[in-house]
Design a protein around this motif. Structure first.
Motif, PDB file in Angstrom:
ATOM      1  N   TRP A  77     -11.946  -7.600 -13.297  1.00  0.00           N
ATOM      2  CA  TRP A  77     -10.847  -7.821 -12.505  1.00  0.00           C
ATOM      3  C   TRP A  77     -10.242  -7.812 -13.613  1.00  0.00           C
ATOM      4  N   VAL A  78      -8.376  -7.456 -13.967  1.00  0.00           N
ATOM      5  CA  VAL A  78      -7.724  -6.669 -14.053  1.00  0.00           C
ATOM      6  C   VAL A  78      -6.359  -7.397 -13.887  1.00  0.00           C
ATOM      7  N   ASN A  79      -5.203  -7.477 -14.033  1.00  0.00           N
ATOM      8  CA  ASN A  79      -4.065  -8.217 -13.758  1.00  0.00           C
ATOM      9  C   ASN A  79      -3.233  -7.344 -13.989  1.00  0.00           C
ATOM     10  N   ALA A  80      -1.831  -6.824 -13.110  1.00  0.00           N
ATOM     11  CA  ALA A  80      -0.843  -5.928 -13.203  1.00  0.00           C
ATOM     12  C   ALA A  80       0.463  -6.363 -12.601  1.00  0.00           C
ATOM     13  N   ARG A  81       1.859  -5.909 -13.330  1.00  0.00           N
ATOM     14  CA  ARG A  81       2.852  -6.561 -12.522  1.00  0.00           C
ATOM     15  C   ARG A  81       3.367  -5.404 -11.806  1.00  0.00           C
ATOM     16  N   MET A  82       3.427  -6.344 -10.926  1.00  0.00           N
ATOM     17  CA  MET A  82       4.103  -5.510  -9.636  1.00  0.00           C
ATOM     18  C   MET A  82       4.804  -4.925  -9.588  1.00  0.00           C
ATOM     19  N   SER A  83       6.150  -5.551 -10.263  1.00  0.00           N
ATOM     20  CA  SER A  83       7.602  -4.247 -10.954  1.00  0.00           C
ATOM     21  C   SER A  83       7.442  -3.761 -11.571  1.00  0.00           C
ATOM     22  N   ALA A  84       6.417  -3.141 -12.247  1.00  0.00           N
ATOM     23  CA  ALA A  84       6.123  -2.472 -12.780  1.00  0.00           C
ATOM     24  C   ALA A  84       5.292  -0.761 -11.979  1.00  0.00           C
ATOM     25  N   LEU A  85       4.453  -1.394 -10.896  1.00  0.00           N
ATOM     26  CA  LEU A  85       3.760  -0.184 -10.683  1.00  0.00           C
ATOM     27  C   LEU A  85       4.477   0.528  -9.143  1.00  0.00           C
ATOM     28  N   ASP A  86       3.967   1.535  -9.219  1.00  0.00           N
ATOM     29  CA  ASP A  86       4.905   2.679  -7.944  1.00  0.00           C
ATOM     30  C   ASP A  86       4.123   2.978  -7.077  1.00  0.00           C
ATOM     31  N   GLU A  87       3.779   2.953  -6.165  1.00  0.00           N
ATOM     32  CA  GLU A  87       3.388   3.323  -4.759  1.00  0.00           C
ATOM     33  C   GLU A  87       2.306   4.071  -4.698  1.00  0.00           C
ATOM     34  N   ALA A  88       2.217   5.043  -5.695  1.00  0.00           N
ATOM     35  CA  ALA A  88       0.725   5.677  -5.735  1.00  0.00           C
ATOM     36  C   ALA A  88      -0.141   5.600  -6.455  1.00  0.00           C
ATOM     37  N   GLU A  89       0.754   4.379  -7.579  1.00  0.00           N
ATOM     38  CA  GLU A  89      -0.794   4.200  -8.425  1.00  0.00           C
ATOM     39  C   GLU A  89      -1.192   2.725  -7.908  1.00  0.00           C
ATOM     40  N   MET A  90      -0.352   1.858  -7.346  1.00  0.00           N
ATOM     41  CA  MET A  90      -0.717   1.393  -6.968  1.00  0.00           C
ATOM     42  C   MET A  90      -1.825   0.970  -5.490  1.00  0.00           C
ATOM     43  N   ARG A  91      -1.448   2.556  -5.049  1.00  0.00           N
ATOM     44  CA  ARG A  91      -2.807   2.481  -3.569  1.00  0.00           C
ATOM     45  C   ARG A  91      -4.057   3.151  -4.430  1.00  0.00           C
ATOM     46  N   GLU A  92      -4.000   3.672  -5.536  1.00  0.00           N
ATOM     47  CA  GLU A  92      -4.999   4.491  -6.581  1.00  0.00           C
ATOM     48  C   GLU A  92      -5.756   3.328  -7.124  1.00  0.00           C
ATOM     49  N   LEU A  93      -4.770   2.017  -7.680  1.00  0.00           N
ATOM     50  CA  LEU A  93      -5.915   1.137  -8.270  1.00  0.00           C
ATOM     51  C   LEU A  93      -6.581   0.294  -7.118  1.00  0.00           C
ATOM     52  N   VAL A  94      -5.155  -0.079  -5.731  1.00  0.00           N
ATOM     53  CA  VAL A  94      -6.117  -0.995  -4.891  1.00  0.00           C
ATOM     54  C   VAL A  94      -7.473  -0.590  -3.918  1.00  0.00           C
ATOM     55  N   THR A  95      -7.318   1.047  -3.624  1.00  0.00           N
ATOM     56  CA  THR A  95      -8.664   2.474  -3.236  1.00  0.00           C
ATOM     57  C   THR A  95      -9.532   1.615  -3.849  1.00  0.00           C
ATOM     58  N   GLU A  96      -9.650   1.743  -5.250  1.00  0.00           N
ATOM     59  CA  GLU A  96     -10.984   2.222  -6.126  1.00  0.00           C
ATOM     60  C   GLU A  96     -11.142   0.481  -6.494  1.00  0.00           C
ATOM     61  N   ALA A  97     -10.494  -0.917  -6.399  1.00  0.00           N
ATOM     62  CA  ALA A  97     -11.119  -1.988  -6.697  1.00  0.00           C
ATOM     63  C   ALA A  97     -11.921  -2.253  -5.185  1.00  0.00           C
ATOM     64  N   TRP A  98     -11.048  -1.181  -3.500  1.00  0.00           N
ATOM     65  CA  TRP A  98     -11.753  -1.651  -2.207  1.00  0.00           C
ATOM     66  C   TRP A  98     -13.530  -0.941  -2.573  1.00  0.00           C
ATOM     67  N   ARG A  99     -13.627   0.049  -3.455  1.00  0.00           N
ATOM     68  CA  ARG A  99     -14.295   0.943  -2.850  1.00  0.00           C
ATOM     69  C   ARG A  99     -15.847  -0.135  -4.444  1.00  0.00           C
ATOM     70  N   MET A 100     -15.489  -0.384  -4.682  1.00  0.00           N
ATOM     71  CA  MET A 100     -16.568  -1.255  -5.478  1.00  0.00           C
ATOM     72  C   MET A 100     -16.761  -2.123  -4.853  1.00  0.00           C
ATOM     73  N   CYS A 101     -16.313  -2.774  -3.735  1.00  0.00           N
ATOM     74  CA  CYS A 101     -16.941  -3.573  -3.043  1.00  0.00           C
ATOM     75  C   CYS A 101     -17.610  -3.121  -1.841  1.00  0.00           C
ATOM     76  N   VAL A 102     -17.453  -2.046  -1.575  1.00  0.00           N
ATOM     77  CA  VAL A 102     -18.007  -1.732  -0.306  1.00  0.00           C
ATOM     78  C   VAL A 102     -20.074  -0.848  -0.285  1.00  0.00           C
ATOM     79  N   PRO A 103     -20.282  -0.867   0.100  1.00  0.00           N
ATOM     80  CA  PRO A 103     -21.313   0.347   0.344  1.00  0.00           C
ATOM     81  C   PRO A 103     -20.895   1.853   0.349  1.00  0.00           C
ATOM     82  N   LYS A 104     -21.504   2.917  -0.861  1.00  0.00           N
ATOM     83  CA  LYS A 104     -21.021   4.289  -0.683  1.00  0.00           C
ATOM     84  C   LYS A 104     -20.912   4.140   0.426  1.00  0.00           C
ATOM     85  N   LYS A 105     -21.762   4.576   1.971  1.00  0.00           N
ATOM     86  CA  LYS A 105     -21.525   5.380   2.817  1.00  0.00           C
ATOM     87  C   LYS A 105     -20.194   4.702   3.851  1.00  0.00           C
TER      88      LYS A 105
END
Length: 115
Positions: A77-105
């Protein structure tokens, strides 16, 4: 700056993802595993992130990324300040966080559907 609504628009596209309001905090989960959570005032976004990489992330951009509270250090787990994130970075961080939770398939099927 990104908002909870920006994250919601992305999270609803993920298979097995669901949104929950727990103790006045918006959280996104896969089953019982939380992969993104917001502070009550929605200024901080916590997200799943590999433990072995988080010190480097936080040290590289301390104005953007924060350590989780002490009780959450045992989690990926890590925290980020919402005011410092841009759309592209948020998409990458959230997608990778979700990827860690689902099966590879599931992740593979999701990414192949995007192309």
């Amino acid at each position: 700056m990104v908002t909870v609504e920006d994250v919601r628009r992305l999270a609803v596209t993920f298979p097995r993802s669901s949104e929950h309001l727990i103790r006045d905090r918006v959280k996104f989960r896969v089953g019982s595993i939380v992969y993104v959570a917001f502070s009550r005032d929605e200024t901080i976004m916590g997200f799943g992130f590999p433990k072995e990489e988080r010190a480097a992330l936080i040290e590289a951009e301390p104005e953007k990324f924060l350590w989780p509270r002490e009780s959450d250090l045992r989690y990926h787990w890590v925290n980020a300040r919402m005011s410092a994130l841009d759309e592209a970075e948020m998409r990458e961080l959230v997608t990778e966080a979700w990827r860690m939770c689902v099966p590879k398939k599931v992740y593979a099927a999701y990414t192949s559907a995007l192309t």
